[in-house]
Design an enzyme around this catalytic site. Structure first.
Site, mmCIF file in Angstrom:
data_model
loop_
_atom_site.group_PDB
_atom_site.id
_atom_site.type_symbol
_atom_site.label_atom_id
_atom_site.label_comp_id
_atom_site.label_asym_id
_atom_site.label_seq_id
_atom_site.Cartn_x
_atom_site.Cartn_y
_atom_site.Cartn_z
ATOM 1 C CG ASP A 193 -11.650 4.099 6.522
ATOM 2 O OD1 ASP A 193 -11.085 4.892 7.288
ATOM 3 O OD2 ASP A 193 -11.473 4.106 5.290
ATOM 4 N NE ARG B 127 -9.890 10.802 10.246
ATOM 5 C CZ ARG B 127 -9.045 10.066 9.526
ATOM 6 N NH1 ARG B 127 -9.429 8.930 8.993
ATOM 7 N NH2 ARG B 127 -7.814 10.476 9.331
ATOM 8 C CB SER C 68 -8.134 5.400 8.087
ATOM 9 O OG SER C 68 -8.531 5.529 6.752
ATOM 10 C CG HIS D 163 -1.761 1.232 1.324
ATOM 11 N ND1 HIS D 163 -2.940 1.342 0.621
ATOM 12 C CD2 HIS D 163 -1.607 2.394 1.995
ATOM 13 C CE1 HIS D 163 -3.470 2.531 0.860
ATOM 14 N NE2 HIS D 163 -2.687 3.190 1.698
ATOM 15 C CE LYS E 278 -8.855 2.759 3.956
ATOM 16 N NZ LYS E 278 -8.900 4.158 3.505
HETATM 17 N N1 URA Z 1 -5.616 7.558 3.651
HETATM 18 C C1 URA Z 1 -6.553 6.783 4.240
HETATM 19 O O1 URA Z 1 -6.925 5.738 3.692
HETATM 20 N N2 URA Z 1 -7.063 7.181 5.413
HETATM 21 C C2 URA Z 1 -6.677 8.311 6.050
HETATM 22 O O2 URA Z 1 -7.171 8.604 7.111
HETATM 23 C C3 URA Z 1 -5.704 9.104 5.413
HETATM 24 C C4 URA Z 1 -5.184 8.708 4.231
#
Ligand code: URA
Ligand code: CA
Length: 434
Positions: free
Chosen positions: A161, A168, A183, A82, A187
């Protein structure tokens, strides 16, 4: 349990329990906890922080809020990679066939791009015929038989999320490490990886602008991995200037193919070898990073990585001939050179501006609904440290819709800093957190 008490507790700087965090995440996901209470809690977390354990509980609760992909039908250690997002970051396109070619199963879920950074799916969809619509069975079958497959990230991965991020975003609580780290990791964990290699970008074109912040984020994500039993390694890499030369979908596919041929930009090639080595080690296919790098280098030299890419394209409905004939990729209507207004050395290239310029040419989305032009974008001719003469081209623009061309030319000229003295060579990799 009452949300009021949980907000109160975090406001006073106390540590939340696993049960409290699960109560918050399930309640918020199914709508029992209203946005105003969740906003207050996010702000309390922003101001008070969370421990590594709280962050891990939050991550698992969000991962459990939707589908959890079961990759057990795929043999071997599944390693995901990632990136926190950069400009012209073509590494996934290179890494996927590269590490698959040495025997690491790659089961990748990717997203689309927004704003100044591009998405892997958009890039791959510039290849005629390419499809991300695989069933879970096809996905597993393709990974087992040819080593790699890619599908779109389903809307039902970590819905908590998705909802939390939107909240947010409008309450000034995005940029806090426990919330960013949980976050991202929620995923990855829901997507089923056994091990995760993270490319944490640092610099002005990155989400994290400072080196300290990037190391802290890397550390937080590695700690989550430890807490939840998924080996996680984070590489901190430079995003002061764009990675490689190409920024734009089809242009980046071409750059990835050049790299798989062993003729790619030095920085992109090096970053892929470093990230790839950690993926190979995490998968247990090499005993250390040096042996892994040797395998990857041989695969590039002997054409195995490019061959795996051809087979991957065919399996996803695309024409593998693209790997040998760049003319099969969408071509922009015209190209325009951007001349340097003076001679000297390039000392800085403002990465975020370059990404924004590619977006303004039509390569990226300004809003989620924007249509993109897969052919357009830009190819840098000069990078930091290069000598340039007045009038020499800094960038080749690949243009379709010309409505914002003049603005792009002006902004790109300003994005390049040119001085008489050569700068110190920029660092590509700042460190690794394991
Ligand atoms: N990328 C994400 O997937 N989540 C965040 O909170 C910030 C960047
Ligand atoms: Ca690039």
């Amino acid at each position: 349990m009452r949300m009021y008490d949980i907000i109160h507790k975090k406001r006073d700087g106390e540590v939340l329990t696993k049960e409290e965090i699960e109560f918050v995440i399930t309640g918020f996901t199914d709508g029992r906890i209203p946005d105003y209470q969740m906003s207050a809690l996010c702000m309390a977390i922003f101001l008070r922080g969370m421990t590594a354990q709280e962050t891990a509980h939050m991550t698992l609760a969000m991962a459990a809020s939707g589908d959890q992909i079961d990759l057990s039908a795929i043999k071997g250690v599944k390693v995901d990679k990632h990136s926190t997002g950069g400009v012209g970051d073509t590494t996934t396109l290179v890494l996927l066939p590269l590490v698959a070619s040495v025997g690491v199963p790659v089961a990748k879920m990717s997203g689309r791009g927004l704003g100044h950074t591009g998405g892997t799916i958009d890039k791959l969809e510039s290849i005629p015929g390419f499809s991300i619509e695989l069933t879970t069975e096809q996905f597993a079958h393709n990974v087992n038989t040819l080593g790699a497959a890619l599908m779109g990230q389903s809307g039902s991965i970590a819905p908590a999320d998705k909802k939390l991020y939107a909240l947010r975003d409008v309450t000034a609580t995005v940029d806090t490490i426990p919330l960013i780290a949980s976050s991202i990791m929620s995923k990855k964990i829901a997507a089923g990886a056994n091990a995760i290699v993270l490319d944490v970008k640092t610099g002005e074109g990155a989400f994290m602008k400072t080196l300290d912040g990037s190391f802290d984020l890397a550390q937080a994500m590695v700690e989550i991995g430890d807490e939840v039993g998924r080996q996680t390694i984070a590489v901190i890499s430079d995003m002061e200037q764009p990675l490689g030369y190409a920024v734009g979908n089809a242009l980046e596919v071409q750059e990835a193919i050049d790299t798989l041929r062993g003729q790619g930009p030095a920085d992109l090639t090096e970053l892929c070898l470093v990230l790839g080595s950690y993926m190979v080690v995490a998968a247990g296919v090499a005993k250390d990073a040096a042996e892994a790098r040797q395998k990857l280098t041989e695969s590039l030299e002997q054409g195995h990585a490019l061959d795996t890419f051809r087979r991957f394209l065919k399996a996803q409905g695309a024409d593998p001939a693209v790997a040998d004939d760049p003319k099969l990729l969408p071509q922009a209507q015209k190209t325009v050179e951007l001349p340097a207004d003076r001679a000297g050395y390039v000392t800085r290239i403002h990465a975020e501006e370059v990404g924004t310029c590619a977006m303004l040419l039509g390569a990226g989305r300004e809003t989620k609904e924007s249509e993109i032009d897969l052919a357009v974008g830009l190819v840098l001719r000069k990078k930091v440290g290069d000598r340039v003469e007045a009038g020499e081209s800094l960038v080749t623009l690949h243009v379709g819709d010309e409505s914002r061309l003049a603005e792009v030319q002006q902004r790109l000229t300003a994005a390049y800093e040119i001085a008489e003295k050569a700068p110190v060579q920029p660092t590509l990799i700042y460190g690794v957190v394991t």
